[in-house]
Design a protein around this motif. Structure first.
Motif, PDB file in Angstrom:
ATOM      1  N   ARG A 199      -3.197  10.632 -11.252  1.00 40.83           N
ATOM      2  CA  ARG A 199      -2.345  10.453 -10.233  1.00 40.83           C
ATOM      3  C   ARG A 199      -2.995   9.737  -8.966  1.00 40.83           C
ATOM      4  O   ARG A 199      -2.273   9.451  -8.268  1.00 40.83           O
ATOM      5  N   THR A 200      -4.529  10.003  -8.917  1.00 38.09           N
ATOM      6  CA  THR A 200      -5.168   9.624  -7.789  1.00 38.09           C
ATOM      7  C   THR A 200      -5.766   8.221  -7.797  1.00 38.09           C
ATOM      8  O   THR A 200      -6.660   7.612  -6.895  1.00 38.09           O
ATOM      9  N   THR A 201      -5.927   7.608  -9.032  1.00 41.79           N
ATOM     10  CA  THR A 201      -6.460   6.469  -9.392  1.00 41.79           C
ATOM     11  C   THR A 201      -5.816   5.288  -9.931  1.00 41.79           C
ATOM     12  O   THR A 201      -4.866   5.604 -10.867  1.00 41.79           O
ATOM     13  N   THR A 202      -6.005   4.296  -9.603  1.00 38.85           N
ATOM     14  CA  THR A 202      -5.211   2.881 -10.292  1.00 38.85           C
ATOM     15  C   THR A 202      -6.312   1.933 -10.674  1.00 38.85           C
ATOM     16  O   THR A 202      -7.313   1.895 -10.172  1.00 38.85           O
ATOM     17  N   ASP A 203      -5.960   1.137 -11.750  1.00 36.09           N
ATOM     18  CA  ASP A 203      -6.764  -0.062 -12.131  1.00 36.09           C
ATOM     19  C   ASP A 203      -6.325  -1.238 -11.411  1.00 36.09           C
ATOM     20  O   ASP A 203      -5.355  -1.561 -10.763  1.00 36.09           O
ATOM     21  N   VAL A 204      -7.275  -2.383 -11.179  1.00 39.42           N
ATOM     22  CA  VAL A 204      -6.925  -3.675 -10.814  1.00 39.42           C
ATOM     23  C   VAL A 204      -6.859  -4.615 -12.114  1.00 39.42           C
ATOM     24  O   VAL A 204      -7.833  -4.618 -12.788  1.00 39.42           O
ATOM     25  N   ILE A 205      -5.758  -5.186 -11.920  1.00 39.08           N
ATOM     26  CA  ILE A 205      -5.544  -6.005 -13.486  1.00 39.08           C
ATOM     27  C   ILE A 205      -6.523  -7.167 -13.138  1.00 39.08           C
ATOM     28  O   ILE A 205      -6.339  -7.851 -12.061  1.00 39.08           O
ATOM     29  N   CYS A 206      -7.247  -7.381 -14.368  1.00 45.59           N
ATOM     30  CA  CYS A 206      -8.205  -8.510 -14.227  1.00 45.59           C
ATOM     31  C   CYS A 206      -8.151  -9.265 -15.596  1.00 45.59           C
ATOM     32  O   CYS A 206      -8.315  -8.537 -16.605  1.00 45.59           O
TER      33      CYS A 206
ATOM     34  N   LEU B 205     -15.591  -2.426 -13.319  1.00 49.38           N
ATOM     35  CA  LEU B 205     -15.371  -1.183 -13.052  1.00 49.38           C
ATOM     36  C   LEU B 205     -13.728  -1.144 -12.243  1.00 49.38           C
ATOM     37  O   LEU B 205     -13.344  -0.476 -11.400  1.00 49.38           O
ATOM     38  N   HIS B 206     -12.980  -2.548 -12.613  1.00 50.17           N
ATOM     39  CA  HIS B 206     -11.749  -2.489 -12.128  1.00 50.17           C
ATOM     40  C   HIS B 206     -10.979  -1.319 -12.846  1.00 50.17           C
ATOM     41  O   HIS B 206      -9.667  -1.192 -12.578  1.00 50.17           O
ATOM     42  N   LEU B 207     -11.531  -1.141 -14.054  1.00 50.88           N
ATOM     43  CA  LEU B 207     -10.715  -0.079 -14.845  1.00 50.88           C
ATOM     44  C   LEU B 207     -11.175   1.129 -14.486  1.00 50.88           C
ATOM     45  O   LEU B 207     -11.493   1.920 -15.325  1.00 50.88           O
ATOM     46  N   GLN B 208     -10.799   1.621 -13.353  1.00 53.42           N
ATOM     47  CA  GLN B 208     -10.995   3.035 -12.662  1.00 53.42           C
ATOM     48  C   GLN B 208     -10.353   4.099 -13.270  1.00 53.42           C
ATOM     49  O   GLN B 208     -10.845   5.275 -13.358  1.00 53.42           O
ATOM     50  N   VAL B 209      -9.104   3.942 -13.664  1.00 51.43           N
ATOM     51  CA  VAL B 209      -8.431   5.214 -14.305  1.00 51.43           C
ATOM     52  C   VAL B 209      -9.315   5.487 -15.636  1.00 51.43           C
ATOM     53  O   VAL B 209      -9.603   6.882 -15.816  1.00 51.43           O
ATOM     54  N   THR B 210      -9.726   4.739 -16.589  1.00 47.43           N
ATOM     55  CA  THR B 210     -10.427   5.186 -17.679  1.00 47.43           C
ATOM     56  C   THR B 210     -11.864   5.512 -17.411  1.00 47.43           C
ATOM     57  O   THR B 210     -12.360   6.577 -17.783  1.00 47.43           O
ATOM     58  N   HIS B 211     -12.535   5.125 -16.461  1.00 46.54           N
ATOM     59  CA  HIS B 211     -13.529   5.537 -15.758  1.00 46.54           C
ATOM     60  C   HIS B 211     -13.586   6.788 -15.199  1.00 46.54           C
ATOM     61  O   HIS B 211     -14.685   7.572 -15.608  1.00 46.54           O
ATOM     62  N   HIS B 212     -12.646   7.296 -14.293  1.00 42.03           N
ATOM     63  CA  HIS B 212     -12.451   8.532 -13.956  1.00 42.03           C
ATOM     64  C   HIS B 212     -12.233   9.372 -14.560  1.00 42.03           C
ATOM     65  O   HIS B 212     -12.864  10.736 -14.775  1.00 42.03           O
ATOM     66  N   LEU B 213     -11.549   9.445 -16.016  1.00 41.91           N
ATOM     67  CA  LEU B 213     -11.400  10.083 -16.975  1.00 41.91           C
ATOM     68  C   LEU B 213     -12.862  10.464 -18.003  1.00 41.91           C
ATOM     69  O   LEU B 213     -12.830  11.481 -18.471  1.00 41.91           O
ATOM     70  N   PHE B 214     -13.648   9.116 -17.912  1.00 39.73           N
ATOM     71  CA  PHE B 214     -14.829   9.234 -18.903  1.00 39.73           C
ATOM     72  C   PHE B 214     -15.912   8.835 -18.014  1.00 39.73           C
ATOM     73  O   PHE B 214     -15.991   7.574 -18.343  1.00 39.73           O
ATOM     74  N   PRO B 215     -16.397   9.480 -17.071  1.00 36.23           N
ATOM     75  CA  PRO B 215     -17.374   8.677 -16.132  1.00 36.23           C
ATOM     76  C   PRO B 215     -18.777   8.175 -16.847  1.00 36.23           C
ATOM     77  O   PRO B 215     -19.149   7.352 -16.264  1.00 36.23           O
ATOM     78  N   ARG B 216     -19.254   8.777 -17.819  1.00 37.45           N
ATOM     79  CA  ARG B 216     -20.466   8.538 -18.638  1.00 37.45           C
ATOM     80  C   ARG B 216     -20.033   7.167 -19.529  1.00 37.45           C
ATOM     81  O   ARG B 216     -21.071   6.822 -20.125  1.00 37.45           O
ATOM     82  N   LEU B 217     -18.743   6.946 -19.473  1.00 38.71           N
ATOM     83  CA  LEU B 217     -18.834   5.798 -20.935  1.00 38.71           C
ATOM     84  C   LEU B 217     -19.170   4.500 -20.372  1.00 38.71           C
ATOM     85  O   LEU B 217     -18.847   4.009 -19.000  1.00 38.71           O
TER      86      LEU B 217
END
Length: 548
Positions: free
Chosen positions: A432-439, A450-462
């Motif tokens: 709800r609070t995060t969006t990706d930057v298409i690249c 790190l433009h794929l912030q949605v996935t990063h926020h769901l799995f920070p250690r990835l």
């Protein structure tokens, strides 16, 4: 977890109100001792924001398997669940309550802030919203919070639906693990990165040796810009997956080469990941007096991270009215703010507990790193020949890193800041609070992956080199669960952020206009009252004269 005691919700509440740090994990009740709360590598706030809540998803997302094995030692039993679900409390810190050592050395409750509930339902302040303003009283509140203080307002979300999404997220996490996406790609991932870092550093040094100072400053800025992505990975334990080794490498990159504190960044960033876009708790959106991304900030909110009021003073009103116009100018100097936050953190750590100061080699290594940085970078500036050239070199090298700061805010500044309460699940809050930057994949190195912030926020250690593959699974998860996977292009993202800033700027202007009108009306009323009094006095004076 061998403890067999079952704790009711009322019993858990009583212990929380008595000052204990209790967190629910996988149906178990964890008691966090004060010593660990003080020494937690992710900072105490990372734990305090989940007192009385189920933090299963957050704990699993942010900790290595070796750390997870230590959790059973903190279990004091299980908790009573309703239909397999724990009904969360509002953490005391979310209600403005914290624990501090009193004059006798005993931990006491202290009311640092006062709750502000939504006066009307808006997208910025839903009915479930709990914001904080500074507490006018400065003395310690020994009585502490009551049960009503830790009962959250009704949420528009269904607890059962949120629990279902949480369960689906854990299944997704298992698919991520089974796909081997936690394995670091040292050769194909970091190999090209190291080559890129080396070339940028070489070009900067080569240009400097030929006294092409501006060119050297540009390449140095690009070097810092790219290198920080690896520091980010290391801060999340996403490279070697060993805390000590990742922290040493991160300190070399961030402190020795970049002059920034990795310790501060980790603490700040962990809180950001856990309470994303909450106006009173997320330090990554608390930028008063320069920026406000929600009208909620216009109420001079209290920051539980910075421990200060974000005042809407005269200075803030001036800047906020033009914040959409000066956005890129401020971003150009954002690195200087990182220095300030870093050194404030290191200074405060000096007075921290023994384990955090004298027994913490990481702090000493950071201090050595900062000293080393200003030694070599100071020598670079001195070698420019004149203070004017040195100043230009300083500004250019730092301004070149600004696209990084712009990219970071794109993923959150235009997203919702409303507080939906502790009922909201980890995956729901992050999406709800995060969006990706298409690249395009060919140029994603510019964004460090790190433009794929949605996935990063769901799995920070990835590891970030695996985020693209993981994002495909996340998009499938979002579709199955009816969640929105937000993404937009870099240009559109900038337009969204500028639009958000402009909206708040207009609210500030309206407030100023209303204040002027009210002030004018007050003056007019006062003048009218004065005229009336003078008229009565004049009339009485004439009457008295005639009678006389």
């Amino acid at each position: 977890m061998g403890a067999t005691t079952v704790w009711s919700r009322d019993q858990v509440a009583a212990r929380i109100l008595n000052g204990e740090t209790l967190i629910v994990y996988d149906g178990h009740l964890l008691l966090i001792p004060q010593k660990w709360l003080d020494a937690h590598p992710g900072g105490s706030l990372a734990l305090l924001h989940f007192v009385g809540r189920d933090a299963t998803d957050e704990i699993q997302a942010n900790h290595q398997d070796d750390t997870m094995k230590l959790i059973p030692r903190y279990s004091i039993g299980r908790v009573e669940l309703t239909d397999g679900i724990w009904e969360p409390f509002l953490p005391p810190i979310a209600a403005g309550w914290v624990r501090r050592r009193g004059s006798g050395g005993k931990m006491e409750w202290y009311k640092e802030a006062v709750e502000v509930f939504a006066k009307e339902e808006t997208e910025f302040t839903p009915s479930s919203s709990v914001l904080l303003v500074e507490n006018a009283a400065t003395h310690s509140q020994a009585s502490g919070p009551t049960l009503s203080n830790i009962q959250p307002p009704p949420s528009p979300l269904s607890l059962k639906q949120q629990a279902r999404q949480s369960k689906a997220y854990r299944e997704l996490h298992k698919r991520i693990i089974d796909a081997g996406l936690y394995k670091t790609r040292y050769i194909t991932g970091y190999g090209p990165e190291i080559v890129r870092y080396t070339l940028l550093a070489f070009f900067s040094a080569y240009a400097y040796s030929h006294q092409w100072f501006i060119t050297s400053a540009v390449f140095l800025g690009l070097f810092w810009h790219q290198l920080v992505f690896s520091a980010h990975d290391l801060g999340h334990m996403g490279v070697t997956h060993n805390w000590a080794l990742d922290r040493i490498i991160a300190t070399i990159i961030a402190d020795f080469i970049g002059g920034l504190s990795i310790g501060w960044w980790v603490q700040n960033h962990n809180v950001h990941h856990l309470v994303t876009n909450h106006p009173s708790h997320d330090p990554d959106i608390e930028h008063i007096p320069f920026f406000a991304i929600s009208p909620a900030f216009l109420d001079s909110l209290w920051s539980s991270y910075y421990k200060r009021t974000m005042k809407l003073d005269v200075f803030a009103k001036i800047f906020l009215q033009i914040q959409h116009k000066i956005f890129y100018v401020v971003m150009a100097f954002a690195r200087f703010n990182l220095y300030a936050n870093s050194y404030t953190y290191l200074y405060q750590k000096y007075f921290d507990t023994k384990r955090a100061r004298g027994g913490n080699w990481a702090w000493r290594l950071e201090m050595a790193g900062i000293l080393f940085f200003w030694t070599w970078f100071g020598r670079v500036l001195y070698g420019c020949g004149s203070w004017q050239t040195a100043l230009v070199y300083l500004l250019v090298s730092h301004a070149v890193t600004s696209p990084l700061h712009v990219q970071i805010v794109l993923s959150h500044f235009s997203m919702p800041t409303g507080d939906l309460g502790p009922v909201e699940s980890f995956p729901h809050r992050q999406m709800r609070t995060t969006t990706d930057v298409i690249c395009a994949e060919s140029i994603e190195f510019i964004h460090g992956g790190l433009h794929l912030q949605v996935t990063h926020h769901l799995f920070p250690r990835l590891p970030r080199h695996n985020l693209r593959r993981a994002s495909e699974l996340v998009k499938q998860f979002a579709k199955e669960e009816g969640l929105t996977y937000a993404e937009f292009g870099f240009v559109d993202g900038n337009h969204e952020v500028i639009g958000t800033l402009k909206h708040v700027a207009e609210q500030v202007k309206i407030m100023g206009q209303v204040a002027k009108v009210e002030a004018k009306e007050a003056v007019e009323k006062k003048m009218a009252a004065t005229d009336a009094m003078l008229g009565i006095a004049h009339k009485n004076g004439n009457g008295t004269h005639s009678a006389h």
